[in-house]
Design a protein around this motif. Sequence first.
Motif, PDB file in Angstrom:
ATOM      1  N   ASP A 187      17.319  35.875  55.667  1.00  0.00           N
ATOM      2  CA  ASP A 187      16.315  36.736  55.030  1.00  0.00           C
ATOM      3  C   ASP A 187      14.896  36.356  55.430  1.00  0.00           C
ATOM      4  OD1 ASP A 187      18.260  38.174  53.734  1.00  0.00           O
ATOM      5  OD2 ASP A 187      18.230  36.926  51.932  1.00  0.00           O
ATOM      6  N   LEU A 188      14.705  35.132  55.914  1.00  0.00           N
ATOM      7  CA  LEU A 188      13.390  34.686  56.366  1.00  0.00           C
ATOM      8  C   LEU A 188      13.428  34.490  57.876  1.00  0.00           C
ATOM      9  CD1 LEU A 188      12.229  32.066  53.697  1.00  0.00           C
ATOM     10  CD2 LEU A 188      11.311  34.338  54.083  1.00  0.00           C
ATOM     11  N   PRO A 189      12.581  35.179  58.606  1.00  0.00           N
ATOM     12  CA  PRO A 189      12.573  35.024  60.063  1.00  0.00           C
ATOM     13  C   PRO A 189      11.943  33.703  60.467  1.00  0.00           C
ATOM     14  CG  PRO A 189      10.782  36.471  59.367  1.00  0.00           C
ATOM     15  CD  PRO A 189      11.592  36.171  58.131  1.00  0.00           C
ATOM     16  N   GLY A 190      12.404  33.164  61.569  1.00  0.00           N
ATOM     17  CA  GLY A 190      11.754  31.976  62.134  1.00  0.00           C
ATOM     18  C   GLY A 190      12.198  30.660  61.547  1.00  0.00           C
ATOM     19  N   CYS A 191      13.206  30.636  60.683  1.00  0.00           N
ATOM     20  CA  CYS A 191      13.677  29.359  60.141  1.00  0.00           C
ATOM     21  C   CYS A 191      14.450  28.618  61.224  1.00  0.00           C
ATOM     22  CB  CYS A 191      14.605  29.581  58.955  1.00  0.00           C
ATOM     23  SG  CYS A 191      13.801  30.299  57.516  1.00  0.00           S
ATOM     24  N   SER A 192      14.302  27.307  61.248  1.00  0.00           N
ATOM     25  CA  SER A 192      15.056  26.496  62.194  1.00  0.00           C
ATOM     26  C   SER A 192      15.250  25.112  61.615  1.00  0.00           C
ATOM     27  CB  SER A 192      14.321  26.396  63.535  1.00  0.00           C
ATOM     28  OG  SER A 192      13.080  25.740  63.364  1.00  0.00           O
TER      29      SER A 192
END
Length: 326
Positions: A134-139
Motif C-alpha cells: 500500500d506504500l510505494p518505495g518501501c524496501s
Amino acid sequence: MKPSLRFFLAGFLLLILQTGLCYGIKWIALSKTPLALALNQTQHCKQLEGLVVSQVQLCRSNLELMQTIVQAAREVIKTCRKTFSDMRWNCSSIELAPNYLLDLERGTRESAFVYALSAAAISHTIARACTTGDLPGCSCGPIPDAPMKMKKSGSQANKLMHLHNSEVGRQVLKASLEMKCKCHGVSGSCSIKTCWKGLQELRDIALDLKTKYLSATKVVHRPMGTRKYLVPKDIDIRPVKETELIYLQSSPDFCMKNEKVGSHGTQDRQCNKTSNGSDSCDLMCCGRGYNPYMDKVVERCHCKYHWCCYVTCKKCERTVERYVCK
C-alpha cells in the motif's frame, strides 16, 4: 523501509512528543478524518484535526503516508477500547481526542498505556502497509531512526515519561516479531519452505502493554548528580527499567463520574455476574450493586454441512439475562 519513510516516522514520533504535555496523543484525532477526504493535496493537511503546525508541515511533505497515519489513529482507538472493555477505565476518553480529560492529560498510568500503544500502532501500521504494497518505495535495510531530543519548554518530567513509554511500545512491537513459514511442494510435502519474520496483531501487542500497565511503576523526577532523572518513587533508587511502563500521577478509582479528575464512572456499564475478574459486577460496580435486564440475541443454529463445499445455517433468537451497574 526506504530512508524517507523511516525518517518521517522518526520525525513524526519526535514532534508528537515535544509539542506540549498532551499534544503527543492529540494526533489520535486523525481518526475523525472523513473517509471522503482523499489526502492527495497539500491543502488537505489543514483540514486534519489534532495536528500542530510542525505536524502539518510533515503532512504536506509526506502525503503518501497520511492515510496510513489516519488508519493508525483509528487502530489506536479501536484497540484501546477493546483491550480495556473489562476494566473500570475503559479507554472511552480517548474518543474525545484532541480534547482529553485529565486521565490522559496528566502523567497517569492510563496516559502511559496510550502513549505506548500509539507509538507501537504507528510503526505497526506503516510496516503492514509496506508489506501489503500500500506504500510505494518501501524496501528492506537497517536505516537508523533519528535521535529523540526534547525542547526545554514544558514539563521535563512529563516529556521524559512520554519518551520512555513510547519507547516501551516500540520495543514490545519489535519483540513481537515471530517466524512464520509456508510450505511448497507436491501435495503439501513441504520439500521447500519459505520463512519470514512477521508482526503479531496489534491487539496482541496491546495485551502485552496492558500487562505492563497493571504493573507500571510510579516515578519521581529526582536530582542525581548534576541532572534529574525519573526514578521509582517507592523503591530504593535504581534506574527505571527499559521494559516497564512508568507514570507520575496516581489515577482515581474511576468508580464515580468526575470530569475534574477524568473519570466517567461505571454507572450503566455492563458487568459479568459470574466473573471473578475486573469485569465482575462486584468490582465493576464498586459495590453499588447492579440491575438485571433481558436482551435478545440472534445466533446461527441448526447448521448443516453440504458436500462438498459449503455450510447452511438458520438464525435462532434467544433471550439472555444481562447486568448493568447501578
